[in-house]
Design an enzyme around this catalytic site. Structure first.
Site, PDB file in Angstrom:
ATOM      1  CG  ASN A  32      -1.636  -1.199   1.477  1.00 29.27           C
ATOM      2  OD1 ASN A  32      -2.512  -1.690   0.156  1.00 29.27           O
ATOM      3  ND2 ASN A  32      -1.974  -1.966   2.562  1.00 29.27           N
ATOM      4  CG  HIS A  47       4.791  -1.941   4.955  1.00 33.18           C
ATOM      5  ND1 HIS A  47       4.572  -0.679   5.383  1.00 33.18           N
ATOM      6  CD2 HIS A  47       3.577  -2.480   5.080  1.00 33.18           C
ATOM      7  CE1 HIS A  47       3.321  -0.185   5.428  1.00 33.18           C
ATOM      8  NE2 HIS A  47       2.498  -1.420   5.110  1.00 33.18           N
TER       9      HIS A  47
HETATM   10  P1  AMP Z   1      -0.456  -0.776   5.975  1.00 34.61           P
HETATM   11  O1  AMP Z   1      -1.819  -0.589   6.469  1.00 34.61           O
HETATM   12  O2  AMP Z   1      -0.182  -1.198   4.628  1.00 34.61           O
HETATM   13  O3  AMP Z   1       0.545   0.491   6.052  1.00 34.61           O
HETATM   14  O4  AMP Z   1       0.046  -1.676   7.124  1.00 34.61           O
HETATM   15  C1  AMP Z   1       0.607  -1.561   8.345  1.00 34.61           C
HETATM   16  C2  AMP Z   1       0.627  -2.893   8.975  1.00 34.61           C
HETATM   17  O5  AMP Z   1       1.454  -3.017   9.921  1.00 34.61           O
HETATM   18  C3  AMP Z   1      -0.783  -3.457   9.273  1.00 34.61           C
HETATM   19  O6  AMP Z   1      -1.112  -4.810   8.611  1.00 34.61           O
HETATM   20  C4  AMP Z   1      -0.468  -3.656  10.944  1.00 34.61           C
HETATM   21  O7  AMP Z   1      -1.236  -4.963  11.335  1.00 34.61           O
HETATM   22  C5  AMP Z   1       0.991  -3.856  11.006  1.00 34.61           C
HETATM   23  N1  AMP Z   1       1.559  -3.457  12.271  1.00 34.61           N
HETATM   24  C6  AMP Z   1       1.428  -2.414  12.892  1.00 34.61           C
HETATM   25  N2  AMP Z   1       2.034  -2.377  14.022  1.00 34.61           N
HETATM   26  C7  AMP Z   1       2.828  -3.635  13.960  1.00 34.61           C
HETATM   27  C8  AMP Z   1       3.729  -4.486  15.031  1.00 34.61           C
HETATM   28  N3  AMP Z   1       4.310  -3.543  15.914  1.00 34.61           N
HETATM   29  N4  AMP Z   1       4.105  -5.482  14.550  1.00 34.61           N
HETATM   30  C9  AMP Z   1       3.607  -6.242  13.368  1.00 34.61           C
HETATM   31  N5  AMP Z   1       3.031  -5.573  12.700  1.00 34.61           N
HETATM   32  C10 AMP Z   1       2.600  -4.237  12.774  1.00 34.61           C
END
Ligand code: AMP
Ligand code: ZN
Length: 109
Positions: free
Chosen positions: A82, A95
């Site tokens: 995204n 990511h």
């Molecule tokens: P996005 O919406 O593409 O920015 O994805 C961010 C992702 O990060 C989401 O799927 C969250 O569940 C994940 N996320 C946020 N904080 C953490 C964390 N501390 N450890 C692992 N995943 C996380």
């Protein structure tokens, strides 16, 4: 910079790491959207793929994908990135979402 993924990369915040190399790492998403949901990040902070990513960092990301596939014996997977608020990005550190562990019914592309 107060970036949660920078803190995960530096191990200031704990994560369930699947694999890491010098420049990138793969760890389990805290809120999985499929039975296997892994995030792959460069350790260096880039906002998203709109930025020019150093070749060493993109190579390191590709290495993570391959090693996750090998380590977990993955047969098929889906990769999602995204980029930007309009695409649903919430964490502004580049990511890739690596999704696997099920048969995906709906195709988005
Ligand atoms: P996005 O919406 O593409 O920015 O994805 C961010 C992702 O990060 C989401 O799927 C969250 O569940 C994940 N996320 C946020 N904080 C953490 C964390 N501390 N450890 C692992 N995943 C996380
Ligand atoms: Zn960051």
């Amino acid at each position: 910079m107060n970036c949660i993924f920078c803190k995960i990369a530096s191990k200031e915040i704990q994560s369930r790491i699947v694999y890491e190399n010098e420049r990138a790492m793969a760890f389990y998403d805290i809120n999985p959207q499929s039975p296997i949901h892994i995030l792959i990040i460069p350790k260096k902070h880039y906002e998203n793929l709109f930025e020019v990513v150093d070749k060493e960092d993109s190579d390191a990301i590709l290495d993570c994908i391959k090693r996750v596939v090998e380590t977990l014996g993955i047969k098929h997977y889906r990769l999602v990135s995204n980029a930007g608020k309009g695409a649903g990005q919430e964490v502004f550190h580049l990511h890739l979402h690596f999704l696997a562990g099920k048969v995906f019914s709906a195709k988005t592309v």
